[in-house]
Design a protein around this motif. Structure first.
Motif, PDB file in Angstrom:
ATOM      1  N   LEU A  77     -42.565   2.336  35.141  1.00 45.55           N
ATOM      2  CA  LEU A  77     -42.476   1.232  34.190  1.00 45.55           C
ATOM      3  C   LEU A  77     -43.638   1.308  33.216  1.00 45.55           C
ATOM      4  O   LEU A  77     -44.796   1.422  33.628  1.00 45.55           O
ATOM      5  CB  LEU A  77     -42.527  -0.118  34.931  1.00 45.55           C
ATOM      6  N   ILE A  78     -43.315   1.273  31.940  1.00 44.98           N
ATOM      7  CA  ILE A  78     -44.334   1.150  30.899  1.00 44.98           C
ATOM      8  C   ILE A  78     -43.972  -0.073  30.075  1.00 44.98           C
ATOM      9  O   ILE A  78     -42.836  -0.222  29.628  1.00 44.98           O
ATOM     10  CB  ILE A  78     -44.398   2.396  29.994  1.00 44.98           C
ATOM     11  N   VAL A  79     -44.944  -0.955  29.877  1.00 48.23           N
ATOM     12  CA  VAL A  79     -44.716  -2.169  29.095  1.00 48.23           C
ATOM     13  C   VAL A  79     -45.563  -2.132  27.828  1.00 48.23           C
ATOM     14  O   VAL A  79     -46.543  -1.390  27.738  1.00 48.23           O
ATOM     15  CB  VAL A  79     -45.043  -3.441  29.917  1.00 48.23           C
ATOM     16  N   GLY A  80     -45.161  -2.941  26.846  1.00 49.69           N
ATOM     17  CA  GLY A  80     -45.923  -3.051  25.605  1.00 49.69           C
ATOM     18  C   GLY A  80     -47.305  -3.612  25.865  1.00 49.69           C
ATOM     19  O   GLY A  80     -47.544  -4.270  26.887  1.00 49.69           O
ATOM     20  N   PRO A  81     -48.239  -3.378  24.946  1.00 45.23           N
ATOM     21  CA  PRO A  81     -49.640  -3.766  25.172  1.00 45.23           C
ATOM     22  C   PRO A  81     -49.872  -5.262  25.277  1.00 45.23           C
ATOM     23  O   PRO A  81     -50.897  -5.682  25.792  1.00 45.23           O
ATOM     24  CB  PRO A  81     -50.361  -3.181  23.955  1.00 45.23           C
ATOM     25  N   THR A  82     -48.938  -6.087  24.825  1.00 44.67           N
ATOM     26  CA  THR A  82     -49.123  -7.540  24.913  1.00 44.67           C
ATOM     27  C   THR A  82     -48.467  -8.130  26.154  1.00 44.67           C
ATOM     28  O   THR A  82     -48.450  -9.337  26.337  1.00 44.67           O
ATOM     29  CB  THR A  82     -48.535  -8.222  23.663  1.00 44.67           C
ATOM     30  N   THR A  83     -47.931  -7.275  27.008  1.00 49.22           N
ATOM     31  CA  THR A  83     -47.203  -7.727  28.194  1.00 49.22           C
ATOM     32  C   THR A  83     -47.959  -7.319  29.456  1.00 49.22           C
ATOM     33  O   THR A  83     -48.445  -6.200  29.547  1.00 49.22           O
ATOM     34  CB  THR A  83     -45.798  -7.081  28.221  1.00 49.22           C
ATOM     35  N   ALA A  84     -48.042  -8.201  30.419  1.00 49.11           N
ATOM     36  CA  ALA A  84     -48.696  -7.877  31.687  1.00 49.11           C
ATOM     37  C   ALA A  84     -47.775  -6.975  32.514  1.00 49.11           C
ATOM     38  O   ALA A  84     -46.652  -7.363  32.847  1.00 49.11           O
ATOM     39  CB  ALA A  84     -49.025  -9.149  32.458  1.00 49.11           C
ATOM     40  N   TYR A  85     -48.255  -5.797  32.829  1.00 51.25           N
ATOM     41  CA  TYR A  85     -47.490  -4.800  33.578  1.00 51.25           C
ATOM     42  C   TYR A  85     -47.023  -5.349  34.935  1.00 51.25           C
ATOM     43  O   TYR A  85     -45.859  -5.236  35.301  1.00 51.25           O
ATOM     44  CB  TYR A  85     -48.358  -3.557  33.755  1.00 51.25           C
ATOM     45  N   GLU A  86     -47.927  -5.939  35.675  1.00 52.85           N
ATOM     46  CA  GLU A  86     -47.605  -6.437  37.009  1.00 52.85           C
ATOM     47  C   GLU A  86     -46.563  -7.557  36.950  1.00 52.85           C
ATOM     48  O   GLU A  86     -45.619  -7.584  37.738  1.00 52.85           O
ATOM     49  CB  GLU A  86     -48.876  -6.948  37.713  1.00 52.85           C
ATOM     50  N   MET A 111     -44.350  -8.134  34.560  1.00 48.41           N
ATOM     51  CA  MET A 111     -43.060  -7.618  34.119  1.00 48.41           C
ATOM     52  C   MET A 111     -42.334  -6.939  35.272  1.00 48.41           C
ATOM     53  O   MET A 111     -41.136  -7.130  35.454  1.00 48.41           O
ATOM     54  CB  MET A 111     -43.232  -6.656  32.942  1.00 48.41           C
ATOM     55  N   GLY A 112     -43.038  -6.165  36.065  1.00 45.36           N
ATOM     56  CA  GLY A 112     -42.416  -5.531  37.223  1.00 45.36           C
ATOM     57  C   GLY A 112     -41.870  -6.560  38.193  1.00 45.36           C
ATOM     58  O   GLY A 112     -40.773  -6.404  38.744  1.00 45.36           O
ATOM     59  N   GLU A 113     -42.616  -7.636  38.386  1.00 44.40           N
ATOM     60  CA  GLU A 113     -42.184  -8.714  39.279  1.00 44.40           C
ATOM     61  C   GLU A 113     -40.933  -9.396  38.733  1.00 44.40           C
ATOM     62  O   GLU A 113     -39.955  -9.606  39.462  1.00 44.40           O
ATOM     63  CB  GLU A 113     -43.324  -9.717  39.433  1.00 44.40           C
ATOM     64  N   VAL A 114     -40.944  -9.756  37.456  1.00 40.44           N
ATOM     65  CA  VAL A 114     -39.810 -10.444  36.839  1.00 40.44           C
ATOM     66  C   VAL A 114     -38.555  -9.584  36.874  1.00 40.44           C
ATOM     67  O   VAL A 114     -37.458 -10.069  37.136  1.00 40.44           O
ATOM     68  CB  VAL A 114     -40.147 -10.850  35.381  1.00 40.44           C
ATOM     69  N   LEU A 115     -38.711  -8.293  36.621  1.00 43.95           N
ATOM     70  CA  LEU A 115     -37.562  -7.388  36.595  1.00 43.95           C
ATOM     71  C   LEU A 115     -37.112  -6.965  37.992  1.00 43.95           C
ATOM     72  O   LEU A 115     -36.056  -6.348  38.144  1.00 43.95           O
ATOM     73  CB  LEU A 115     -37.885  -6.139  35.761  1.00 43.95           C
ATOM     74  N   GLY A 132     -46.838   3.621  36.481  1.00 45.05           N
ATOM     75  CA  GLY A 132     -46.637   2.844  35.272  1.00 45.05           C
ATOM     76  C   GLY A 132     -47.911   2.456  34.581  1.00 45.05           C
ATOM     77  O   GLY A 132     -49.006   2.874  34.966  1.00 45.05           O
ATOM     78  N   GLY A 133     -47.756   1.649  33.531  1.00 49.74           N
ATOM     79  CA  GLY A 133     -48.892   1.186  32.753  1.00 49.74           C
ATOM     80  C   GLY A 133     -48.451   0.515  31.480  1.00 49.74           C
ATOM     81  O   GLY A 133     -47.325   0.044  31.368  1.00 49.74           O
ATOM     82  N   GLN A 134     -49.367   0.482  30.505  1.00 47.39           N
ATOM     83  CA  GLN A 134     -49.105  -0.153  29.215  1.00 47.39           C
ATOM     84  C   GLN A 134     -49.314   0.851  28.090  1.00 47.39           C
ATOM     85  O   GLN A 134     -50.179   1.723  28.188  1.00 47.39           O
ATOM     86  CB  GLN A 134     -50.057  -1.319  28.984  1.00 47.39           C
ATOM     87  N   ALA A 135     -48.542   0.715  27.022  1.00 51.33           N
ATOM     88  CA  ALA A 135     -48.699   1.579  25.850  1.00 51.33           C
ATOM     89  C   ALA A 135     -47.946   0.985  24.676  1.00 51.33           C
ATOM     90  O   ALA A 135     -47.057   0.159  24.851  1.00 51.33           O
ATOM     91  CB  ALA A 135     -48.171   2.977  26.150  1.00 51.33           C
ATOM     92  N   ASP A 136     -48.301   1.435  23.474  1.00 53.64           N
ATOM     93  CA  ASP A 136     -47.545   1.010  22.303  1.00 53.64           C
ATOM     94  C   ASP A 136     -46.269   1.837  22.202  1.00 53.64           C
ATOM     95  O   ASP A 136     -45.989   2.676  23.054  1.00 53.64           O
ATOM     96  CB  ASP A 136     -48.387   1.090  21.029  1.00 53.64           C
ATOM     97  N   ALA A 137     -45.488   1.604  21.159  1.00 50.68           N
ATOM     98  CA  ALA A 137     -44.159   2.210  21.035  1.00 50.68           C
ATOM     99  C   ALA A 137     -44.172   3.730  21.136  1.00 50.68           C
ATOM    100  O   ALA A 137     -43.447   4.318  21.941  1.00 50.68           O
ATOM    101  CB  ALA A 137     -43.514   1.763  19.724  1.00 50.68           C
ATOM    102  N   VAL A 138     -44.983   4.374  20.337  1.00 56.21           N
ATOM    103  CA  VAL A 138     -44.998   5.842  20.327  1.00 56.21           C
ATOM    104  C   VAL A 138     -45.613   6.393  21.606  1.00 56.21           C
ATOM    105  O   VAL A 138     -45.065   7.301  22.233  1.00 56.21           O
ATOM    106  CB  VAL A 138     -45.754   6.360  19.085  1.00 56.21           C
ATOM    107  N   GLN A 139     -46.737   5.835  22.003  1.00 61.74           N
ATOM    108  CA  GLN A 139     -47.416   6.330  23.197  1.00 61.74           C
ATOM    109  C   GLN A 139     -46.582   6.143  24.463  1.00 61.74           C
ATOM    110  O   GLN A 139     -46.669   6.938  25.386  1.00 61.74           O
ATOM    111  CB  GLN A 139     -48.780   5.655  23.357  1.00 61.74           C
ATOM    112  N   SER A 140     -45.763   5.094  24.523  1.00 64.21           N
ATOM    113  CA  SER A 140     -44.958   4.873  25.724  1.00 64.21           C
ATOM    114  C   SER A 140     -43.955   6.007  25.920  1.00 64.21           C
ATOM    115  O   SER A 140     -43.742   6.460  27.049  1.00 64.21           O
ATOM    116  CB  SER A 140     -44.241   3.523  25.663  1.00 64.21           C
TER     117      SER A 140
END
Length: 152
Positions: free
Chosen positions: A59-68, A70-74, A81-89
């Motif tokens: 799972l990779i989430v956008g930089p304004t979203t909490a990774y943990e 988001m994984g819980e909600v989904l 996993g981790g966080q990254a912007d559009a291109v880096q993800s």
């Protein structure tokens, strides 16, 4: 560049109903928050992909979203996993698959900036603490992600 050993592909995409959401907000309904929007888009992408949710192990989430969160909600139990912007993800997902860290990675982003009243550009631009690069570029009016991405 060297050829990668493992093939990577985008197998599903999803998005929220932007125009429908705007109509609902104008009618006085409470909009979703960024996590809610991300979850809606994720469900749409999952349907589009045709794979079971249990196949997702990254799972990779956008930089304004909490990774943990988001994984819980989904309802995902990923091993990487981790966080990254559009291109880096996209690049990080490909490298993680290449390295064998994960086989199926969800790239998830949610944004409620319009309904949250986020302002980009100008002297009252949002993100002074979150996006410190704005401080360095503000004398030239470069106080938004759009302005900074346009230069690249």
């Amino acid at each position: 560049m060297t050829r990668t050993r493992r093939a990577t592909a985008i197998i599903g995409i999803g998005q929220t109903d932007w125009s429908g959401d705007w109509r609902r907000v104008r009618a006085g309904e409470k909009p979703a928050d960024s996590v809610g929007y991300a979850a809606q888009a994720f469900q749409d992408a999952l349907r589009d992909s045709g794979i079971p949710k249990d196949d997702i192990d990254g799972l990779i989430v956008g930089p304004t979203t909490a990774y943990e969160r988001m994984g819980e909600v989904l309802g995902l139990n990923v091993r990487w996993g981790g966080q990254a912007d559009a291109v880096q993800s996209v690049l990080q997902a490909q490298m993680a698959i290449e390295a064998g860290y994960a086989k199926v990675i969800a790239l998830v982003y949610g944004n409620d900036q319009r309904s949250a009243g986020t302002q980009y550009g100008g002297p009252s631009a949002m993100g002074g603490q979150s996006f410190l690069s704005y401080v360095y570029h503000s004398p030239w009016g470069m106080t938004s992600q759009g302005a900074l991405y346009a230069l690249t």
